[in-house]
Design a protein around this motif. Structure first.
Motif, short mmCIF file in Angstrom:
data_model
loop_
_atom_site.label_atom_id
_atom_site.label_comp_id
_atom_site.label_asym_id
_atom_site.label_seq_id
_atom_site.Cartn_x
_atom_site.Cartn_y
_atom_site.Cartn_z
N ARG A 1 36.91 105.18 39.96
CA ARG A 1 36.22 106.35 39.42
C ARG A 1 35.83 107.31 40.54
O ARG A 1 36.04 108.53 40.44
CB ARG A 1 34.97 105.90 38.66
N ARG A 2 35.29 106.78 41.64
CA ARG A 2 34.86 107.62 42.75
C ARG A 2 36.04 108.40 43.35
O ARG A 2 35.93 109.60 43.61
CB ARG A 2 34.21 106.75 43.83
N LYS A 3 37.18 107.73 43.53
CA LYS A 3 38.36 108.37 44.12
C LYS A 3 38.90 109.48 43.21
O LYS A 3 39.27 110.56 43.68
CB LYS A 3 39.45 107.34 44.37
N ILE A 4 38.98 109.20 41.92
CA ILE A 4 39.50 110.22 40.99
C ILE A 4 38.55 111.41 40.93
O ILE A 4 38.98 112.57 40.91
CB ILE A 4 39.72 109.61 39.58
N LEU A 5 37.25 111.14 40.92
CA LEU A 5 36.27 112.23 40.89
C LEU A 5 36.38 113.11 42.14
O LEU A 5 36.20 114.34 42.06
CB LEU A 5 34.85 111.66 40.76
#
Length: 347
Positions: free
Chosen positions: A96-100
């Motif tokens: 989630r952090r990477k995609i955000l």
């Protein structure tokens, strides 16, 4: 997205030039190839970050698979998470952090007025849907993240296994390898395929081979459906909310549906299409599911496999290595447990 497929396959085959006449473990080669392709298709210019995300998704898939094999007591499982639970949460948070991070970079470009700031890849389509002027059509950030996960599993894992089993069957059935190669040279020639070749109806033999591979080795272990309401299936009454699990492998190997030669590699059974091959019962052939909820990555995977196999046939004659041990194993998909060792000789 097809040019990205061709470019990545070309790069892989160039690397193989150093290994001509030697054994190559192609399952890992195909995994790297499909990861490169899906990363470019999903994240475009951000594909390097995309590959990091997909590496985490692969780890996440392994954790989910191992967890599914264990019996859990619901109440205890909720309050006492095991190692897989903890690892899966870590993976999900990092994904989630990477995609955000990628989303925020693109939104910043749009704010600055950069042309095509959202990009022109799969993530760009999701971002535009997130910003749709019609509120009822908007998708949430969580939807976007979940869709990226689905796209990965639908378009990468299944494609890796399909490429592997197709190469195995062609390596062990030299007559069909020669038929397919002859067709590829007649239709495409010596040059790399074009985007149109991914759906070229003239590649009929190659299509038959891929269809038969999907019948013998369907990449998906189970197709799951939940009854939205009580429904009758033949003599059975299925209550609402009951989950049904259908095995493509069992259906594809049913002699009542396919005949006594059901376990034999016979691409010619698809010479007149799927409907004729299934005796007018196309739901007997479900490598990617069936109906309105058929796998979202089906066309993507099928096109990619057709193009990559065509490019291999243009350059190499290949045989199975004596080191290969046939042992299909269940992971998220059906894959060769000990890898797939193939020997490639330049034409």
């Amino acid at each position: 997205m097809v040019p990205a497929m061709i470019e990545a396959a070309d790069s892989m085959l160039d690397k193989w030039k150093k290994e001509e006449g030697k054994e190559i473990e192609v399952f890992e080669e195909f995994r790297l190839l499909t990861s490169e392709i899906i990363s470019r298709a999903a994240f475009g210019s951000s594909y390097v970050e995309g590959k990091t995300i997909f590496d985490m998704l692969m780890k996440f898939g392994g954790i989910v698979h191992m967890s599914a094999l264990k019996t859990r007591i619901p109440i205890i499982g909720k309050f006492m998470p095991n190692r897989e639970d903890i690892e899966s949460v870590k993976c999900e948070n990092e994904i989630r952090r990477k995609i955000l991070e990628i989303i925020e970079e693109r939104e910043e470009k749009v704010k600055k007025g950069v042309k095509d700031g959202y990009g022109n890849d799969y993530l760009a389509l999701l971002l535009k849907a997130n910003q749709d002027p019609n509120v009822s059509k908007q998708i949430s950030i969580q939807d976007m993240i979940d869709d990226c996960k689905t796209f990965y599993f639908a378009g990468q894992d299944t494609t890796t296994t399909l490429l592997s089993w197709t190469c195995l069957l062609l390596a062990t059935h030299q007559d069909w390898q020669e038929k397919a190669r002859k067709e590829v040279f007649e239709v495409i020639g010596n040059n790399n395929p074009t985007p149109d070749d991914g759906t070229n109806p003239k590649l009929k033999t190659l299509t038959m081979i891929i269809n038969e591979t999907l019948r013998l080795y369907p990449p998906v272990l189970l197709v799951t459906r939940k009854a939205a309401r009580e429904v009758r299936l033949g003599e059975l009454t299925i209550p609402a909310n009951v989950e049904l699990r259908i095995s493509p492998t069992a259906i594809h190997h049913d002699p009542d549906l396919w005949g006594e030669d059901v376990h034999i590699f016979k691409p010619e059974r698809f010479s007149e299409g799927v409907v004729k091959a299934t005796n007018n019962n196309p739901s007997a052939y479900i490598p990617f599911g069936f109906g309105p909820r058929i796998c979202v990555g089906f066309n993507f995977a099928y096109t990619e496999v057709k193009l990559v196999v065509a490019m291999i046939l243009q350059r190499y004659h290949f045989t199975i290595s004596s080191a290969y041990v046939h042992s299909p194993a269940i992971h998220l998909s059906t894959r060769p447990q000990h890898g797939l060792q193939i020997i490639f000789n330049k034409l």
